[in-house]
Write a protein that holds these residues in place. Structure first.
Motif, PDB file in Angstrom:
ATOM      1  N   LEU A 146       0.850  -1.179   0.000  1.00 10.33           N
ATOM      2  CA  LEU A 146       0.000   0.000   0.000  1.00 10.33           C
ATOM      3  C   LEU A 146       0.894   1.240   0.000  1.00 10.33           C
ATOM      4  O   LEU A 146       1.762   1.389   0.853  1.00 10.33           O
ATOM      5  CB  LEU A 146      -0.874  -0.015   1.253  1.00 10.33           C
ATOM      6  CG  LEU A 146      -2.024   0.958   1.328  1.00 10.33           C
ATOM      7  CD1 LEU A 146      -3.056   0.640   0.248  1.00 10.33           C
ATOM      8  CD2 LEU A 146      -2.674   0.895   2.696  1.00 10.33           C
ATOM      9  N   VAL A 147       0.708   2.103  -0.988  1.00  9.54           N
ATOM     10  CA  VAL A 147       1.443   3.364  -1.066  1.00  9.54           C
ATOM     11  C   VAL A 147       0.410   4.478  -0.923  1.00  9.54           C
ATOM     12  O   VAL A 147      -0.538   4.553  -1.700  1.00  9.54           O
ATOM     13  CB  VAL A 147       2.206   3.499  -2.403  1.00  9.54           C
ATOM     14  CG1 VAL A 147       3.068   4.758  -2.396  1.00  9.54           C
ATOM     15  CG2 VAL A 147       3.072   2.263  -2.675  1.00  9.54           C
ATOM     16  N   THR A 148       0.589   5.325   0.089  1.00  6.79           N
ATOM     17  CA  THR A 148      -0.406   6.346   0.418  1.00  6.79           C
ATOM     18  C   THR A 148       0.210   7.736   0.366  1.00  6.79           C
ATOM     19  O   THR A 148       1.277   7.970   0.943  1.00  6.79           O
ATOM     20  CB  THR A 148      -0.978   6.106   1.838  1.00  6.79           C
ATOM     21  OG1 THR A 148      -1.395   4.745   1.952  1.00  6.79           O
ATOM     22  CG2 THR A 148      -2.148   7.019   2.107  1.00  6.79           C
ATOM     23  N   PHE A 149      -0.453   8.635  -0.312  1.00  4.19           N
ATOM     24  CA  PHE A 149      -0.051  10.039  -0.402  1.00  4.19           C
ATOM     25  C   PHE A 149      -1.135  10.864   0.289  1.00  4.19           C
ATOM     26  O   PHE A 149      -2.277  10.888  -0.149  1.00  4.19           O
ATOM     27  CB  PHE A 149       0.093  10.432  -1.877  1.00  4.19           C
ATOM     28  CG  PHE A 149       0.273  11.905  -2.153  1.00  4.19           C
ATOM     29  CD1 PHE A 149       0.973  12.742  -1.302  1.00  4.19           C
ATOM     30  CD2 PHE A 149      -0.266  12.455  -3.308  1.00  4.19           C
ATOM     31  CE1 PHE A 149       1.135  14.099  -1.588  1.00  4.19           C
ATOM     32  CE2 PHE A 149      -0.106  13.805  -3.614  1.00  4.19           C
ATOM     33  CZ  PHE A 149       0.591  14.627  -2.745  1.00  4.19           C
ATOM     34  N   ASN A 150      -0.777  11.487   1.401  1.00  4.75           N
ATOM     35  CA  ASN A 150      -1.685  12.353   2.150  1.00  4.75           C
ATOM     36  C   ASN A 150      -1.442  13.794   1.709  1.00  4.75           C
ATOM     37  O   ASN A 150      -0.338  14.317   1.880  1.00  4.75           O
ATOM     38  CB  ASN A 150      -1.451  12.216   3.651  1.00  4.75           C
ATOM     39  CG  ASN A 150      -1.725  10.812   4.137  1.00  4.75           C
ATOM     40  OD1 ASN A 150      -2.799  10.277   3.933  1.00  4.75           O
ATOM     41  ND2 ASN A 150      -0.741  10.201   4.761  1.00  4.75           N
ATOM     42  N   ASP A 151      -2.474  14.430   1.159  1.00  5.73           N
ATOM     43  CA  ASP A 151      -2.354  15.770   0.589  1.00  5.73           C
ATOM     44  C   ASP A 151      -3.421  16.680   1.207  1.00  5.73           C
ATOM     45  O   ASP A 151      -4.548  16.740   0.722  1.00  5.73           O
ATOM     46  CB  ASP A 151      -2.530  15.679  -0.930  1.00  5.73           C
ATOM     47  CG  ASP A 151      -2.290  16.997  -1.637  1.00  5.73           C
ATOM     48  OD1 ASP A 151      -1.690  17.916  -1.031  1.00  5.73           O
ATOM     49  OD2 ASP A 151      -2.702  17.114  -2.805  1.00  5.73           O
ATOM     50  N   PRO A 152      -3.082  17.399   2.297  1.00  9.03           N
ATOM     51  CA  PRO A 152      -4.063  18.259   2.958  1.00  9.03           C
ATOM     52  C   PRO A 152      -4.580  19.361   2.026  1.00  9.03           C
ATOM     53  O   PRO A 152      -3.809  19.989   1.318  1.00  9.03           O
ATOM     54  CB  PRO A 152      -3.282  18.887   4.119  1.00  9.03           C
ATOM     55  CG  PRO A 152      -2.094  18.007   4.312  1.00  9.03           C
ATOM     56  CD  PRO A 152      -1.783  17.427   2.970  1.00  9.03           C
ATOM     57  N   VAL A 153      -5.902  19.564   2.024  1.00  9.33           N
ATOM     58  CA  VAL A 153      -6.502  20.609   1.196  1.00  9.33           C
ATOM     59  C   VAL A 153      -7.123  21.717   2.042  1.00  9.33           C
ATOM     60  O   VAL A 153      -7.307  22.817   1.558  1.00  9.33           O
ATOM     61  CB  VAL A 153      -7.556  20.046   0.208  1.00  9.33           C
ATOM     62  CG1 VAL A 153      -6.892  19.219  -0.862  1.00  9.33           C
ATOM     63  CG2 VAL A 153      -8.618  19.255   0.924  1.00  9.33           C
ATOM     64  N   SER A 154      -7.423  21.411   3.294  1.00 12.84           N
ATOM     65  CA  SER A 154      -7.994  22.410   4.194  1.00 12.84           C
ATOM     66  C   SER A 154      -7.489  22.117   5.603  1.00 12.84           C
ATOM     67  O   SER A 154      -7.811  21.076   6.169  1.00 12.84           O
ATOM     68  CB  SER A 154      -9.525  22.345   4.149  1.00 12.84           C
ATOM     69  OG  SER A 154     -10.078  23.199   5.115  1.00 12.84           O
ATOM     70  N   ILE A 155      -6.685  23.040   6.139  1.00 10.04           N
ATOM     71  CA  ILE A 155      -6.108  22.836   7.472  1.00 10.04           C
ATOM     72  C   ILE A 155      -6.815  23.758   8.449  1.00 10.04           C
ATOM     73  O   ILE A 155      -6.903  24.970   8.237  1.00 10.04           O
ATOM     74  CB  ILE A 155      -4.588  23.090   7.453  1.00 10.04           C
ATOM     75  CG1 ILE A 155      -3.920  22.024   6.579  1.00 10.04           C
ATOM     76  CG2 ILE A 155      -4.013  23.097   8.855  1.00 10.04           C
ATOM     77  CD1 ILE A 155      -2.426  22.111   6.472  1.00 10.04           C
TER      78      ILE A 155
END
Length: 194
Positions: A146-155
């Motif tokens: 499993l390769v996961t990319f976490n990309d926050p759009v609203s902090i």
């Protein structure tokens, strides 16, 4: 340790050299900062709140290939405490053609895109994060990669992540950077699967 790929990009060794992949620019290896489980590699963008993880997980034989990415996304939502109604959503799932992958040992591969509302460090504040998930199924090794990319759009302004958000000058990682990670992932030593 790194190798040069055919396209001139540097591939980083993972899991002690058992796998390799092209990791995006501005990546910091989190194992240099804190202890990471042996079945996981974690990288964080040096200036944004983005992260990239590679997990070697037990093959989920009870889940059909087409539903396996959703299964792992829902499992991740549970770990992220994003399993309450409305806090986790799959946007789409698509197969990754093996002809475009370096990891030819997989029986199938999928790309999932979704969103989750996640709190960092068990904070009350919730951040909206785009989750890009690549799943490689290797039943012959009883493994799902499993390769996961976490990309926050609203902090949330109340999140500990908010402090560094305005200081971002370096370009953030993109979905194309993530696709390059998936396409460049390569198995060098099957002994990593035990």
């Amino acid at each position: 340790m790194q190798d040069i790929c055919s396209d001139g990009m540097e591939a980083q060794h993972l899991f002690g050299g058992a796998l390799s992949a092209v990791i995006p620019h501005s990546a910091k290896d989190i194992s240099e900062v804190r202890e990471i489980p042996d079945n996981q590699e974690v990288f964080a963008h040096k200036l944004t709140d983005q992260s990239l993880m590679v997990d070697l997980l037990e093959y989920q034989s009870h889940v059909e290939d087409g539903e396996a990415a959703r299964y792992h996304f829902e499992d991740l939502a549970g770990s992220n405490e994003a399993s309450s109604p409305g806090s986790s959503k799959v946007v789409h799932v698509q197969p990754l053609p093996k002809s475009q992958l370096s990891l030819q040992e997989c029986s199938s591969a999928f790309l999932l895109t979704g969103t989750q509302c996640i709190s960092k460090f068990n904070e009350e504040a919730k951040n909206v994060v785009n989750i890009h998930l690549g799943l490689f199924r290797l039943p012959q090794f009883s493994t799902d990669i499993l390769v996961t990319f976490n990309d926050p759009v609203s902090i949330s302004p109340l999140s500990s992540s908010a402090a560094g958000e305005s200081a971002v000058i370096t370009a953030p990682w993109t979905a194309q950077d993530f696709l390059q990670v998936l396409q460049s992932l390569r198995l060098l030593d099957p002994g990593v699967f035990g």
